[in-house]
Motif scaffolding. Structure first.
Motif, PDB file in Angstrom:
ATOM      1  N   GLY A  40      75.592  20.220  34.374  1.00  0.00           N
ATOM      2  CA  GLY A  40      76.850  20.148  33.631  1.00  0.00           C
ATOM      3  C   GLY A  40      77.753  19.042  34.140  1.00  0.00           C
ATOM      4  N   ASP A  41      77.739  18.836  35.453  1.00  0.00           N
ATOM      5  CA  ASP A  41      78.573  17.792  36.061  1.00  0.00           C
ATOM      6  C   ASP A  41      78.040  16.391  35.789  1.00  0.00           C
ATOM      7  N   HIS A  42      76.714  16.236  35.673  1.00  0.00           N
ATOM      8  CA  HIS A  42      76.117  14.906  35.604  1.00  0.00           C
ATOM      9  C   HIS A  42      75.474  14.542  34.272  1.00  0.00           C
ATOM     10  N   ALA A  43      75.315  15.497  33.387  1.00  0.00           N
ATOM     11  CA  ALA A  43      74.556  15.263  32.159  1.00  0.00           C
ATOM     12  C   ALA A  43      75.116  14.145  31.294  1.00  0.00           C
ATOM     13  N   LEU A  44      76.408  14.031  31.226  1.00  0.00           N
ATOM     14  CA  LEU A  44      77.000  13.030  30.330  1.00  0.00           C
ATOM     15  C   LEU A  44      77.392  11.728  31.028  1.00  0.00           C
ATOM     16  N   ASN A  45      76.989  11.566  32.288  1.00  0.00           N
ATOM     17  CA  ASN A  45      77.336  10.349  33.038  1.00  0.00           C
ATOM     18  C   ASN A  45      76.767   9.080  32.422  1.00  0.00           C
ATOM     19  N   HIS A  46      75.611   9.156  31.797  1.00  0.00           N
ATOM     20  CA  HIS A  46      74.950   7.963  31.263  1.00  0.00           C
ATOM     21  C   HIS A  46      74.928   7.939  29.744  1.00  0.00           C
ATOM     22  N   VAL A  47      75.931   8.590  29.156  1.00  0.00           N
ATOM     23  CA  VAL A  47      76.041   8.626  27.695  1.00  0.00           C
ATOM     24  C   VAL A  47      77.159   7.682  27.274  1.00  0.00           C
ATOM     25  N   SER A  48      76.846   6.842  26.311  1.00  0.00           N
ATOM     26  CA  SER A  48      77.846   5.864  25.853  1.00  0.00           C
ATOM     27  C   SER A  48      78.913   6.528  24.993  1.00  0.00           C
ATOM     28  N   ALA A  49      80.057   5.882  24.905  1.00  0.00           N
ATOM     29  CA  ALA A  49      81.145   6.365  24.059  1.00  0.00           C
ATOM     30  C   ALA A  49      80.712   6.390  22.595  1.00  0.00           C
ATOM     31  N   GLN A  50      79.903   5.440  22.210  1.00  0.00           N
ATOM     32  CA  GLN A  50      79.403   5.386  20.839  1.00  0.00           C
ATOM     33  C   GLN A  50      78.532   6.608  20.535  1.00  0.00           C
ATOM     34  N   ASP A  51      77.665   6.984  21.462  1.00  0.00           N
ATOM     35  CA  ASP A  51      76.821   8.169  21.264  1.00  0.00           C
ATOM     36  C   ASP A  51      77.666   9.439  21.208  1.00  0.00           C
ATOM     37  N   LEU A  52      78.686   9.510  22.039  1.00  0.00           N
ATOM     38  CA  LEU A  52      79.585  10.670  22.014  1.00  0.00           C
ATOM     39  C   LEU A  52      80.314  10.767  20.674  1.00  0.00           C
ATOM     40  N   ALA A  53      80.777   9.645  20.170  1.00  0.00           N
ATOM     41  CA  ALA A  53      81.478   9.630  18.885  1.00  0.00           C
ATOM     42  C   ALA A  53      80.539  10.070  17.758  1.00  0.00           C
ATOM     43  N   ARG A  54      79.312   9.590  17.801  1.00  0.00           N
ATOM     44  CA  ARG A  54      78.327   9.964  16.787  1.00  0.00           C
ATOM     45  C   ARG A  54      78.047  11.472  16.851  1.00  0.00           C
ATOM     46  N   ALA A  55      77.945  11.999  18.063  1.00  0.00           N
ATOM     47  CA  ALA A  55      77.690  13.437  18.240  1.00  0.00           C
ATOM     48  C   ALA A  55      78.867  14.276  17.758  1.00  0.00           C
ATOM     49  N   TYR A  56      80.060  13.723  17.861  1.00  0.00           N
ATOM     50  CA  TYR A  56      81.262  14.444  17.425  1.00  0.00           C
ATOM     51  C   TYR A  56      81.257  14.696  15.924  1.00  0.00           C
ATOM     52  N   ILE A  57      80.704  13.762  15.171  1.00  0.00           N
ATOM     53  CA  ILE A  57      80.760  13.886  13.706  1.00  0.00           C
ATOM     54  C   ILE A  57      79.433  14.317  13.075  1.00  0.00           C
ATOM     55  N   ASN A  58      78.362  14.343  13.857  1.00  0.00           N
ATOM     56  CA  ASN A  58      77.044  14.650  13.312  1.00  0.00           C
ATOM     57  C   ASN A  58      76.365  15.719  14.174  1.00  0.00           C
ATOM     58  N   GLU A  59      76.139  16.889  13.605  1.00  0.00           N
ATOM     59  CA  GLU A  59      75.565  18.018  14.352  1.00  0.00           C
ATOM     60  C   GLU A  59      74.166  17.700  14.878  1.00  0.00           C
ATOM     61  N   SER A  60      73.377  17.018  14.094  1.00  0.00           N
ATOM     62  CA  SER A  60      72.032  16.649  14.518  1.00  0.00           C
ATOM     63  C   SER A  60      72.078  15.705  15.720  1.00  0.00           C
ATOM     64  N   ILE A  66      72.670  16.298  23.513  1.00  0.00           N
ATOM     65  CA  ILE A  66      72.685  17.343  24.536  1.00  0.00           C
ATOM     66  C   ILE A  66      71.292  17.500  25.147  1.00  0.00           C
ATOM     67  N   GLN A  67      70.280  17.536  24.317  1.00  0.00           N
ATOM     68  CA  GLN A  67      68.923  17.680  24.823  1.00  0.00           C
ATOM     69  C   GLN A  67      68.548  16.509  25.724  1.00  0.00           C
TER      70      GLN A  67
END
Length: 82
Positions: A40-60, A66-67
């Motif tokens: 939980g502490d490290h999972a999102l360390n290497h995720v780009s802001a663009q990927d986070l934004a895409r995940a925010y608007i698209n459930e798939s 997350i996987q």
């Protein structure tokens, strides 16, 4: 969501299955909490802001992100804990 995904991935992991065979149920629960907290502490360390934004608007995209984040973190956290 990340912690729950971690628990699911951990239970499927060969490393976890092998280690769990040799430790008590109580110790397994403690290790699971430690490992999934690490994830939980490290999972999102290497995720780009663009990927986070895409995940925010698209459930798939969210499920996929997350996987991917959990898979990339669970092995390292499990190896440290074990």
């Amino acid at each position: 969501v990340v912690v729950q995904s971690c628990k699911n991935e951990l239970k499927q992991s060969k490393l976890w299955q092998s280690a769990a065979f040799f430790i008590s149920t109580e110790h397994q629960t403690e290790l699971e909490k430690e490992i999934c907290s690490c994830v939980g502490d490290h999972a999102l360390n290497h995720v780009s802001a663009q990927d986070l934004a895409r995940a925010y608007i698209n459930e798939s995209a969210k499920k996929s992100l997350i996987q991917q984040a959990v898979l990339s973190s669970v092995k390292g956290c499990a190896e440290r804990a074990l």
